[in-house]
Scaffold this motif. Sequence first.
Motif, mmCIF file in Angstrom:
data_model
loop_
_atom_site.group_PDB
_atom_site.id
_atom_site.type_symbol
_atom_site.label_atom_id
_atom_site.label_comp_id
_atom_site.label_asym_id
_atom_site.label_seq_id
_atom_site.Cartn_x
_atom_site.Cartn_y
_atom_site.Cartn_z
ATOM 1 N N PRO A 73 64.017 62.134 47.249
ATOM 2 C CA PRO A 73 63.373 62.922 48.311
ATOM 3 C C PRO A 73 64.384 63.670 49.179
ATOM 4 C CG PRO A 73 63.371 60.579 48.871
ATOM 5 C CD PRO A 73 63.934 60.680 47.484
ATOM 6 N N ASP A 74 63.927 64.758 49.766
ATOM 7 C CA ASP A 74 64.695 65.485 50.787
ATOM 8 C C ASP A 74 66.084 65.878 50.311
ATOM 9 O OD1 ASP A 74 62.542 65.056 52.547
ATOM 10 O OD2 ASP A 74 63.297 63.048 52.975
ATOM 11 N N ALA A 75 66.184 66.408 49.097
ATOM 12 C CA ALA A 75 67.493 66.832 48.585
ATOM 13 C C ALA A 75 67.307 68.078 47.733
ATOM 14 C CB ALA A 75 68.124 65.716 47.765
ATOM 15 N N ASP A 76 68.335 68.958 47.730
ATOM 16 C CA ASP A 76 68.243 70.170 46.906
ATOM 17 C C ASP A 76 69.338 70.201 45.840
ATOM 18 O OD1 ASP A 76 70.466 70.651 48.413
ATOM 19 O OD2 ASP A 76 69.787 72.579 49.239
ATOM 20 N N TRP A 77 69.960 69.040 45.583
ATOM 21 C CA TRP A 77 71.024 68.965 44.580
ATOM 22 C C TRP A 77 70.518 68.339 43.289
ATOM 23 C CZ3 TRP A 77 70.387 63.924 44.137
ATOM 24 C CH2 TRP A 77 70.277 63.110 45.274
ATOM 25 N N ILE A 78 71.399 68.404 42.274
ATOM 26 C CA ILE A 78 71.168 67.648 41.036
ATOM 27 C C ILE A 78 72.363 66.741 40.840
ATOM 28 C CG2 ILE A 78 71.179 67.799 38.513
ATOM 29 C CD1 ILE A 78 69.467 70.061 38.557
ATOM 30 N N GLU A 79 72.134 65.497 40.466
ATOM 31 C CA GLU A 79 73.239 64.609 40.118
ATOM 32 C C GLU A 79 73.220 64.333 38.627
ATOM 33 O OE1 GLU A 79 73.943 62.246 44.313
ATOM 34 O OE2 GLU A 79 72.886 61.205 42.694
ATOM 35 N N LEU A 80 74.389 64.522 38.009
ATOM 36 C CA LEU A 80 74.546 64.237 36.583
ATOM 37 C C LEU A 80 75.444 63.019 36.431
ATOM 38 C CD1 LEU A 80 75.351 67.819 35.160
ATOM 39 C CD2 LEU A 80 73.120 66.689 35.349
ATOM 40 N N THR A 81 75.034 62.087 35.590
ATOM 41 C CA THR A 81 75.884 60.951 35.242
ATOM 42 C C THR A 81 75.919 60.858 33.727
ATOM 43 O OG1 THR A 81 75.389 59.688 37.238
ATOM 44 C CG2 THR A 81 76.123 58.426 35.320
ATOM 45 N N THR A 82 77.120 60.755 33.161
ATOM 46 C CA THR A 82 77.194 60.456 31.738
ATOM 47 C C THR A 82 77.727 59.044 31.562
ATOM 48 O OG1 THR A 82 77.878 61.205 29.553
ATOM 49 C CG2 THR A 82 79.527 61.380 31.306
ATOM 50 N N VAL A 83 77.173 58.346 30.589
ATOM 51 C CA VAL A 83 77.619 57.004 30.236
ATOM 52 C C VAL A 83 77.979 57.008 28.759
ATOM 53 C CG1 VAL A 83 76.829 54.628 29.861
ATOM 54 C CG2 VAL A 83 76.319 55.774 32.023
ATOM 55 N N HIS A 84 79.178 56.518 28.434
ATOM 56 C CA HIS A 84 79.582 56.384 27.037
ATOM 57 C C HIS A 84 79.677 54.885 26.751
ATOM 58 C CE1 HIS A 84 81.825 60.528 27.247
ATOM 59 N NE2 HIS A 84 80.566 60.594 27.631
ATOM 60 N N LYS A 85 78.637 54.340 26.185
ATOM 61 C CA LYS A 85 78.585 52.907 25.927
ATOM 62 C C LYS A 85 78.478 52.688 24.428
ATOM 63 C CE LYS A 85 75.954 48.749 27.236
ATOM 64 N NZ LYS A 85 75.913 48.206 25.876
ATOM 65 N N GLY A 86 79.194 51.686 23.939
ATOM 66 C CA GLY A 86 79.070 51.310 22.534
ATOM 67 C C GLY A 86 77.649 50.874 22.259
ATOM 68 N N GLY A 87 77.293 50.753 21.006
ATOM 69 C CA GLY A 87 75.875 50.545 20.747
ATOM 70 C C GLY A 87 75.516 49.402 19.827
#
Lengths: 319, 223
Positions: free
Chosen positions: A136-150
Amino acid sequence: MIVLSSLQQTAEDLMAKAAIEIPDDYLVGLRRCADTEKGDLSAFVIQAMLENYDAAKEDRRAMCGDTGVPRWYVKIGNEARIEGGPIGLEATLRRATAHATNSIPLRPNRVHPLWRTDHNNNVGINAPEIEYAFHPDADWIELTTVHKGGLFGSDYRMLFPGDGIDGIKRFFLDTLISFGRRGLACQPAIIGVGLGGSKDACMVLGKQASCLRTVGSRNPDPKIAALEDELKLLGNSIGMGAMGFMGSSMVVDCHIETGYCHTGGMPMSVHMFCLSSRRASARVHADGHVEFRTDPMWFTDYSRRSTVEWETPQMIAAE
Amino acid sequence: MANRLKTVDLVLPTQTEELRQLEIGTIVYLTGRIFTAREGVYKRVIEDGVGMPAPREALGSVNFHCSPAASVNGDGTYNVGAVTATASFRFAKWLDGWFKQSGCNIIIGKGGMTSEAYRELFVPNNAIYLTTVGYGTGALLGRGIKGVEGVYWMEELGLAQAVWVLDVARFGPFIVESDLDGNSLFERENAKMASGIKALYEGTQPATLRRYGETDDKTVEVI
């Protein structure tokens, strides 16, 4: 308006940061393990990993050859406007994943489950995964990348209320011991536990708890925070260290996230984020300004809300 | 790296007598030629009957269970970043034929195999198993790669399953997991932990809902 060129550059930068730079919170936690580890083989392994992080940063090369299955977590501010809309955003993240796989380079791990088709770029059917949250109440975008083994270190089980906290501890131990032997889970790890939710949500919550919270953070519910401490201690008292050698370095930290579940059940999932706990985040503002960080700040009061309606808490003015 | 563990440098290829000096738990660094091969290669060589992609002299006699984080440059050269092993236990079923066709006497991977596999498959072929460290000293191992001598079956298997022939210098660290007698370091460590693990479970009840095929013997491994 947040432009796609800014998002793509940020996303490619994040892919490199995640692959190369171990987050500080994990590094501090692992150094703490190194200080207390008595097992000589386990201590040797941790020392080698600490040197490996330095080598990765100095050479700007991936810290681990198994660069995992890169994926994205996107948090969109309620007032954010994106060039090309959500379809433009998704295409941009797929493009950044493919470019970065080649330029860093990462290992092109993603293949079709049956035909083993490899596009050599970590992009394919339902890959990379992109998960969304809103704020809420935000005009940004946050990007997170995760590189996890599988391959190893995760499990799910339908427990029942009668199994109680003891049942939770037992399944926690089962998972750590079975995947910790020979170091299949690449511990010491950040253990994420999902409690509750639907079966699929239970897996998602546990995965997010391991990958999207920082070492040292605690669940806002004090009783759950105490259980996090207790499970961490329990994991480190198995007698198992790095690579499954004798030692005390199994758990760098333990994080629990909860979701309301069916009244008859108590589903539980366990996930282990490894010695290469790779994550990187950035907030992209509407004016193009970008802030990089290693804390995804994924879980918030808003994301953990339990009420029907949401009202943003009012800041109390300082006198 | 300061440590109390015995460390040995090996120049490849190695003879059986050199391997006989290695005890489980010894730290090893390698200099010479190695090559990568994992399930795609094993299936092609053993099950599809295609045979080895190149003569023994060209590949070396050290098989690394891995594939690199690498890319092909515009001029056909290779950019190799990090390399890390993948878990080896799932390749045991191909190893009898593999030792005979490849002539390998060192297998490098993640996590080793059972001592039963060592006695049945490795000991008759005078082979040992070295485990990578961490896991994931990918950057340190990447530094040890001095050149890509060749890549086979890139078209057929893709970059991640292809055979990468690598010339390496002081490549490591690795730990001797199995010796020429088939002893396993991991199993020795498991045995040391068994009584402590038993004590942790004392007084707890199995989950209400059981699973088929499950064991309550906490000394049993899942590989």
